[in-house]
Design a protein around this motif. Sequence first.
Motif: not given
Length: 745
Positions: A425-441
């Motif tokens: 679950a925490t890994m899923a949160f980390g990958v989601f944050l990287s792909n969805m939030v940190l790529r939002d430029t």
Amino acid sequence: MTTFLTFTILGLVLGAVYAIAASGLVLTYTTSGIFNFAHGAQAMLGTFLYWQFTYGWGWPAWLSLIVVVGVAGPAMGALLHTLIMKGLRETADVTKIVVTVAILLGMVYLSQWIWHPEDARIMEMFFGAGAKIEFGGVVVRVHELICLVVAVAVAIGLRLLFTRTRVGVVMRGAVDDPDLLRLGGHDPDRIAMLSWAMGSTLAVLAGILVTPIGGGALEANQLTLLVIDAFAAAMFGRLRSIPRTFAGAMVLGMAATYVMAFFPTEWTWTGNLRVSLPMIILFVVLIVLPQDRLRVAAVRTRERYRPPTPRSAAVWGVALVAAVFLLALLMDDGSITTFALGMTFAIIALSLTLLTGYAGEINLAPLSFGAVGTIIAFHFGVTGSGLASRLTLWGVLLAVLVTAVVGGLVALPALRLRGLYLALATMAFGVFLSNMVLRDTVEHTVFGVTFSIFPNGTLIVPPLRVGPLDLRDPRTFLMTATVLFALIAVGLAALRAGGYGRRLAAMKDSPAATAMLGQNLVKLKFGVFMLSAAIAGLGGVLMASAGGSVAGDNFSIMASLALVMLTVVGGIGYISGALFGGLMAGVGFTIMVATFNDLAVVHPSMETIYKTIGQLLVVATALIGMGVGENPSGNVHKIVEGYRTLRGAKGLLAGAAAVEAVLYVLALTGVVGNWWFAILTVCLAMALPVAGRMRAEAPVRATPLELAGLDEPYTDELRERLDRELGLPVRERTAGKEASVHAAA
């Protein structure tokens, strides 16, 4: 309608590849009880081998398939089980997870060393992209049909294997009751090795099939994460059912293609959502599906941690601050900045000591919480502009507070999860944050306010200034980060020694017993998650400020996994383990590679050798993580045990301190270089436990008979020695023992 059918077929093809990869996960977990986080890395490594044989050396595709899928894949899995996995019995969940994470990282580092990431490598579909078949106006490539056929064959074959064959029944028994299996004349280790060989083969096959479909160049991290998306499909089947795993994979594949096909094009976040969708589904599946019951009794493992008392933690904290201050006098500004970056990683690692070491809750994405803190500090905590910009104290406090709230929000739906499920679950949160939030430029407008979460892919975070304290000076920043680490460490030691810490330890040991004694597990988990996230948020803000700027890759899931692995290697239950893990993850890799690259520049004739040594050291760091199964308490525990032999050796310790003082003075005056000082210091530290063991094992001179009872007290052994020396008959105590022995015989 044609569009719908086209994207449905594409979704089925993608789901077929997910099904193949997920089936390998289910196979290895069902027969060994170990969830293989390195499954994606095995697929990646096998795919690179296939590319090398086919495109690098010009082999026929069929021959490359036979060698890679038929030989290299099974051999990889069999070796992993034989050398590493079978030694993980009676270890905690975090140890099993970290060992497979270390394998993942080691394979990624190895592939990046052999196949340089800057060189583009393209794989074509089987029979070429032009080989197509048309069904009702929908064009399907032959490669895609092959994926579908292979997936169906794998699903049917594994289903029949587990339900209709003796080998399948034995495989299930290998993890359910290995002792009973031995009584039936079977070898559980051999069965588990077979399953790992089969699982590795399926992983490699999935990697080879999915790469041409995705298009683009081969890249180690992307291909590894692409196969990791299959984790969601495996959880559909609860890591047991092949049919449900296959169905989940199809849902996963079609959902991803439908998002790409039917979401409005003006939604700028559609692409990020499609990439993040597997992890979103994984998180939802973990929350919705029934969980295992609470453990009734503690599961005794080989991990042994001795948390320090607050007093000893304070003493060692002062010693750490003093040591860092003295080391800073030897460094230039660039080295000090690098060292400070490592200390900020160590602060993030302290969140793992609290959450995993003390409470037994696993978080595989600590840097993701650091990213949340950094984003808040950037948007709400920076004042001024240009070179005059500064990070404010209120901005840091707000970042810590918001990160704690986010930690609570992540923990809230995951309160029912433990062990492997919580890690996923925490890994899923980390990958989601990287792909969805940190790529939002891109820019967004909400209620008339225009903003961008991660503008231009980089956040500029200036140093903190609070009154006279200005962290723009590298030495001031380093000492501030060190003092903060020491203060948090002492606080954690005090927390562990108090009532709250004892409740956390009880929850880690036996949740069922803790709940039966009246403790509220929900409050305990919720509180420790929030506190851990707050520490990680503070460390993330300081990490961004130490470097001046951060990109999304600085918070990637791979970086988080490396930090978790190295902290466990150091000792997840020790504060010093967090220091080791943080320094190694933050600056260890950089220093090792940079040092040997510099040597390669200075000595061109030995360039290849120096660069090879640097890469080997990076791969060796991951190999250390693979050895956690042999030393599950961590290296700190092992080192401390070695130094226990020095108790009472005041002369030896005083001599070592004098030698170290002389070395420091020589380095400070420039007589010896900093590297020689570091090397000699490490040699001295390694020699001390050896000298202590030699001292402890030295033969003790026997007490003269005339001083018996004066220099040492009378004991049974001393009385027997006196009798032997004086030629007296054996005393009744010994004779009685011998008589009883003869009578028993």
